[in-house]
Every structure is written in structure tokens, then in C-alpha cells.
Motif scaffolding. Structure first.
Motif, PDB file in Angstrom:
ATOM      1  N   MET A 100     -13.200   1.342  -9.942  1.00 35.73           N
ATOM      2  CA  MET A 100     -13.108   2.660  -9.333  1.00 35.73           C
ATOM      3  C   MET A 100     -13.248   3.773 -10.371  1.00 35.73           C
ATOM      4  SD  MET A 100     -12.734   2.201  -6.097  1.00 35.73           S
ATOM      5  CE  MET A 100     -12.528   0.727  -5.089  1.00 35.73           C
ATOM      6  N   PRO A 101     -14.437   3.980 -10.922  1.00 34.12           N
ATOM      7  CA  PRO A 101     -14.603   5.081 -11.880  1.00 34.12           C
ATOM      8  C   PRO A 101     -14.280   6.422 -11.235  1.00 34.12           C
ATOM      9  CG  PRO A 101     -16.732   4.208 -11.177  1.00 34.12           C
ATOM     10  CD  PRO A 101     -15.696   3.264 -10.666  1.00 34.12           C
ATOM     11  N   TYR A 102     -13.489   7.234 -11.936  1.00 37.08           N
ATOM     12  CA  TYR A 102     -13.038   8.551 -11.483  1.00 37.08           C
ATOM     13  C   TYR A 102     -12.050   8.482 -10.317  1.00 37.08           C
ATOM     14  CZ  TYR A 102     -17.027   9.977 -14.301  1.00 37.08           C
ATOM     15  OH  TYR A 102     -17.909  10.149 -15.338  1.00 37.08           O
ATOM     16  N   GLY A 103     -11.563   7.288  -9.995  1.00 31.94           N
ATOM     17  CA  GLY A 103     -10.575   7.145  -8.931  1.00 31.94           C
ATOM     18  C   GLY A 103      -9.167   7.453  -9.401  1.00 31.94           C
ATOM     19  N   HIS A 104      -8.202   7.379  -8.498  1.00 28.84           N
ATOM     20  CA  HIS A 104      -6.807   7.660  -8.816  1.00 28.84           C
ATOM     21  C   HIS A 104      -6.273   6.657  -9.838  1.00 28.84           C
ATOM     22  CE1 HIS A 104      -7.163  10.331  -5.533  1.00 28.84           C
ATOM     23  NE2 HIS A 104      -5.919  10.297  -5.087  1.00 28.84           N
ATOM     24  N   ASN A 105      -5.686   7.166 -10.907  1.00 25.82           N
ATOM     25  CA  ASN A 105      -4.997   6.344 -11.890  1.00 25.82           C
ATOM     26  C   ASN A 105      -3.506   6.445 -11.578  1.00 25.82           C
ATOM     27  OD1 ASN A 105      -3.629   5.389 -14.209  1.00 25.82           O
ATOM     28  ND2 ASN A 105      -5.371   5.879 -15.513  1.00 25.82           N
ATOM     29  N   LEU A 106      -2.995   5.466 -10.863  1.00 22.66           N
ATOM     30  CA  LEU A 106      -1.621   5.544 -10.365  1.00 22.66           C
ATOM     31  C   LEU A 106      -0.590   5.536 -11.487  1.00 22.66           C
ATOM     32  CD1 LEU A 106      -1.814   3.260  -7.209  1.00 22.66           C
ATOM     33  CD2 LEU A 106      -1.969   5.750  -7.352  1.00 22.66           C
ATOM     34  N   GLN A 107      -0.882   4.859 -12.577  1.00 23.63           N
ATOM     35  CA  GLN A 107       0.059   4.868 -13.702  1.00 23.63           C
ATOM     36  C   GLN A 107       0.182   6.269 -14.291  1.00 23.63           C
ATOM     37  OE1 GLN A 107      -0.660   1.918 -16.730  1.00 23.63           O
ATOM     38  NE2 GLN A 107       0.750   2.870 -18.181  1.00 23.63           N
ATOM     39  N   GLU A 108      -0.952   6.940 -14.455  1.00 23.89           N
ATOM     40  CA  GLU A 108      -0.937   8.312 -14.965  1.00 23.89           C
ATOM     41  C   GLU A 108      -0.179   9.231 -14.004  1.00 23.89           C
ATOM     42  OE1 GLU A 108      -2.269   9.890 -17.627  1.00 23.89           O
ATOM     43  OE2 GLU A 108      -3.203   8.185 -18.630  1.00 23.89           O
ATOM     44  N   MET A 109      -0.382   9.047 -12.709  1.00 22.68           N
ATOM     45  CA  MET A 109       0.298   9.878 -11.721  1.00 22.68           C
ATOM     46  C   MET A 109       1.803   9.637 -11.765  1.00 22.68           C
ATOM     47  SD  MET A 109      -2.416   9.630  -8.530  1.00 22.68           S
ATOM     48  CE  MET A 109      -1.551  10.849  -7.516  1.00 22.68           C
ATOM     49  N   ALA A 110       2.203   8.376 -11.862  1.00 22.71           N
ATOM     50  CA  ALA A 110       3.636   8.043 -11.883  1.00 22.71           C
ATOM     51  C   ALA A 110       4.332   8.652 -13.098  1.00 22.71           C
ATOM     52  CB  ALA A 110       3.815   6.531 -11.875  1.00 22.71           C
TER      53      ALA A 110
END
Length: 214
Positions: A100-110
Motif C-alpha cells: 500500500m504505497p502512500y497508504g495509512h501507516n497505523l504505527q505512525e498514527m498510533a
């Protein structure tokens, strides 16, 4: 738009001198039947963006923040800033990401979530990157969020994705009282000009959001 939708709209045009039902009883009943939910779970808006605005006006204000991915719907930033809250923007997956290039990075969000975070925005599928989160990664992320954080799961494009791997936000409502799922008739149904969107949430959360509905 479906010929059936055009026909239905044409048949009611003579009644435009009357105010519509402010509760949206008819549409809420249909939605409740479709998703097997209580009609009290639904809030209607002028497109799903209106429902997103309701959530931000309910929970965001100066001194708190909202978290979202860098390449996501522009309205998240606009509504957050309009409420006077801080925008916390997570870096998206890199271009070389294998799935998923440019998709949500959930670790970064958390990592951006703290005691002052009130809303986390997730678009699934995401506009404009065309990326998505699969069932387990989304479930793990939601489970790990603290209870004071509201989650806006924007599913405006959900009908364009098929497969058992793809999560249905409506099925997750019973697991999370802090989740608001938004959908719309503007996209796959081709009814953008009618401006009809809706959100589904635990009835208590829905009641809070409805207090600021125009």
C-alpha cells in the motif's frame, strides 16, 4: 444514477414546497434494515462530509488534537482547523511499500495519539491514494486506542472494494462505542447532487453528534 432513483426523485418533485421530515425516519428505517442495526444508530447529513463536520464540532476545540494520515481526505484538516484543534499528520507508507504505497501507516498514527487526542480519522478505502486497510490490521489498531479517542471511519468508497479481506465498519460498531462510520450516496450510487450521507454509531455517541446537526 440508477433510472429507479431518477424516477423516484421525479415523482416527489411536486412536494418541494414542504419541509422534509427532520428526523429522516424513512431513510433511517431503510438503513437500519439494510445493516441490521437500530435506527437510533444513524445520523443523516448533507453528504457524509457533513456528518464528519458534526463529529469535529462535537469533540474538537482549542487545546486538543486530531490525528490523520498525510495523504487523506482534505476535509479532515479543514474541519480540525476550523474547530481550533491541532492537526497531527502521520507520515504515510513510503512509495516503495510492497502493498500500500502512500497508504495509512497505523504505527505512525498510533505514535501521535496522546492524552489530548480526541479524534482519529481513517479513510478506508482512502481517497486519493486508493489504498485500504485489511480486517486484522484495522481491528488491532482500534483495539489499542485509549477510550477517550473517537474514531471516524470514512467508508465513502467502501462499495468499490470486494473480498473477505476487506473490513465492513458497520460490523465493528458493536465492538467500539467510540466509533463513527460514515457512508454516502454520492459515490457509487451516483447521487452526489442530492447531498445525502449518513453516519452510524452507538446510539449514545450518535445522540451527542446530533446535538450539533444543522
Amino acid at each position: 444514477a440508477s433510472p429507479m432513483a431518477i424516477k423516484a426523485a421525479t415523482e416527489v418533485i411536486s412536494g418541494i414546497n414542504l419541509y422534509p421530515d427532520d428526523t429522516g425516519y424513512g431513510l433511517k428505517s431503510k438503513l437500519a434494515s439494510r445493516y441490521n442495526l437500530d435506527p437510533e444508530c444513524f445520523v443523516l447529513g448533507s453528504g457524509s462530509s457533513d456528518v464528519i463536520d458534526m463529529l469535529t464540532r462535537t469533540f474538537l476545540h482549542p487545546g486538543v488534537n486530531a490525528v490523520f494520515s498525510r495523504y487523506s481526505v482534505a476535509m479532515y484538516r479543514i474541519y480540525t482547523r476550523a474547530a481550533g484543534a491541532e492537526c497531527r499528520v502521520a507520515e504515510a507508507n513510503p512509495e516503495e511499500h510492497p502493498r500500500m504505497p502512500y497508504g495509512h501507516n497505523l504505527q505512525e498514527m498510533a505514535e501521535l495519539v496522546d492524552e489530548n487526542t480526541r479524534v482519529v480519522f481513517i479513510a478506508n478505502p482512502n481517497n486519493p491514494t486508493g489504498t485500504w486497510l485489511e480486517k486484522q490490521e484495522r481491528a488491532d489498531f482500534l483495539d489499542d486506542l485509549p477510550p477517550h479517542v473517537m474514531v471516524l471511519l470514512d467508508e465513502a468508497y467502501t462499495e468499490y472494494v470486494e473480498g473477505e479481506f476487506f473490513p465492513n465498519g458497520m460490523e465493528w460498531l458493536q465492538h467500539s462505542p467510540n466509533l463513527l462510520v460514515t457512508r454516502t450516496f454520492s459515490k457509487i450510487y451516483g447521487l452526489a447532487g442530492l447531498r445525502v450521507g449518513y453516519g452510524a454509531a452507538d446510539p449514545r455517541l450518535r445522540e451527542f453528534i446530533s446535538r450539533v446537526r444543522h
